[in-house]
Design an enzyme around this catalytic site. Sequence first.
Site, PDB file in Angstrom:
ATOM      1  N   HIS A  99      65.080 -51.433  68.760  1.00 35.11           N
ATOM      2  CA  HIS A  99      66.148 -52.212  68.022  1.00 35.11           C
ATOM      3  C   HIS A  99      67.424 -51.421  67.624  1.00 35.11           C
ATOM      4  O   HIS A  99      67.253 -50.177  67.369  1.00 35.11           O
ATOM      5  CB  HIS A  99      65.833 -53.037  66.791  1.00 35.11           C
ATOM      6  CG  HIS A  99      64.422 -53.946  66.919  1.00 35.11           C
ATOM      7  ND1 HIS A  99      64.402 -54.749  67.914  1.00 35.11           N
ATOM      8  CD2 HIS A  99      63.299 -53.894  66.337  1.00 35.11           C
ATOM      9  CE1 HIS A  99      63.151 -55.407  67.901  1.00 35.11           C
ATOM     10  NE2 HIS A  99      62.617 -54.744  67.003  1.00 35.11           N
ATOM     11  N   GLU A 115      62.761 -53.584  60.468  1.00 33.24           N
ATOM     12  CA  GLU A 115      61.704 -54.661  59.939  1.00 33.24           C
ATOM     13  C   GLU A 115      60.502 -54.028  59.269  1.00 33.24           C
ATOM     14  O   GLU A 115      60.441 -52.762  59.481  1.00 33.24           O
ATOM     15  CB  GLU A 115      61.224 -55.332  61.348  1.00 33.24           C
ATOM     16  CG  GLU A 115      60.865 -54.666  62.478  1.00 33.24           C
ATOM     17  CD  GLU A 115      60.596 -55.114  63.882  1.00 33.24           C
ATOM     18  OE1 GLU A 115      61.340 -55.877  64.062  1.00 33.24           O
ATOM     19  OE2 GLU A 115      59.739 -54.816  64.495  1.00 33.24           O
ATOM     20  N   HIS A 173      58.552 -48.709  69.493  1.00 33.51           N
ATOM     21  CA  HIS A 173      57.352 -49.516  68.985  1.00 33.51           C
ATOM     22  C   HIS A 173      57.076 -50.296  69.991  1.00 33.51           C
ATOM     23  O   HIS A 173      57.661 -50.989  70.790  1.00 33.51           O
ATOM     24  CB  HIS A 173      57.610 -50.034  67.520  1.00 33.51           C
ATOM     25  CG  HIS A 173      58.697 -50.791  67.554  1.00 33.51           C
ATOM     26  ND1 HIS A 173      60.186 -50.592  67.302  1.00 33.51           N
ATOM     27  CD2 HIS A 173      58.487 -52.500  67.478  1.00 33.51           C
ATOM     28  CE1 HIS A 173      60.772 -51.965  67.553  1.00 33.51           C
ATOM     29  NE2 HIS A 173      59.865 -52.966  67.378  1.00 33.51           N
ATOM     30  N   ARG A 193      64.208 -53.726  75.605  1.00 33.92           N
ATOM     31  CA  ARG A 193      62.971 -53.488  76.108  1.00 33.92           C
ATOM     32  C   ARG A 193      63.042 -52.067  77.143  1.00 33.92           C
ATOM     33  O   ARG A 193      64.006 -52.231  77.953  1.00 33.92           O
ATOM     34  CB  ARG A 193      62.209 -54.472  76.947  1.00 33.92           C
ATOM     35  CG  ARG A 193      62.030 -56.003  76.273  1.00 33.92           C
ATOM     36  CD  ARG A 193      61.414 -56.845  77.330  1.00 33.92           C
ATOM     37  NE  ARG A 193      61.465 -58.276  76.712  1.00 33.92           N
ATOM     38  CZ  ARG A 193      62.391 -59.123  77.415  1.00 33.92           C
ATOM     39  NH1 ARG A 193      62.947 -58.765  78.265  1.00 33.92           N
ATOM     40  NH2 ARG A 193      62.326 -60.353  76.710  1.00 33.92           N
TER      41      ARG A 193
END
Length: 310
Positions: A99, A115, A173, A193
């Site tokens: 991200h 997050e 991740h 991605r």
Amino acid sequence: MTPITFTPIYQQRVWGGRKLETIYQRQLPDTDQPYGESWEISDRSEAQSIVTSSNFEGQTLHELWKNHRKELFGGYHSERFPLLVKILDAQTDLSIQVHPPQHLASALNGKPKTEMWYIAHAEPNAAIYFGFKQGTTKEDFEAALKNGDPEKFVHTIYPKAGDSIHIPSGRLHAIGAGIVIYEIQQNSDTTYRVFDWNRLGLDGKPRELHIEESMKCIDFDDIEPEMDNPDGSTLAECPYYKVDHFKLQSGDTIANPEPEKFSILTIIEGSLVDCENSTYSAGDFVILPVGATALSATCDAKVLQTTVPN
């Protein structure tokens, strides 16, 4: 005030499964499709949580935030509710992804997304992927992407239920197969991605990759991170949220730690009851608004409590 509850928003994903049925006894919209995400609390333009509790029933979370912000949430000034809260069910591995950090997001037409994950369920030998193995260089990873095998450079962890990890923007991740996660994140849906295991999406076509954007965002100095160690009751704390973990015995109560601010409760085990005898069980997510009375544990229980800094 009593807790505010919402209708879950179920999302089909090529990597999803059916554990929302088997673990939480949810009724999914379709009988045989893979559901990878349940958006429990969402103020996204494309996915609005709808209130199910008696106070404000039928209104959206955004309507509450826009019209009753001071009354229900306290003194916040963001345009939208600041968090997005989910359950993720990974039947197969998610894409290896990243991200965008705050300083790059707007230039890449995205939004930053930090997050944290709480592992709600993990099958034996289930893995998650974070950062890089010792000695990996950016050039190694780029070459492996071209060869279709970058996973050999990604660090692997084998978590157990009850573990947690903080994922700042920029950390490479992926969730591995056989894991169910409670995810608490900034209100953003920007994901780049970098590798998707050479598979096809639900439409039978390769899913879009974002290699150029990913390579600009990835922190290549993130070498072999491990699961987090709690600081007392605190699992994660950053400018966007603070997440605490509490073990309650029957009869114990839990309320907003700061009476003039809201909090989010995630029930991990056991059950809680409010002043109107409504019961909240494992897998339930509720907002405790400003002025809410305390909830009581009806048995031994485990709870996450999320608060948001001003």
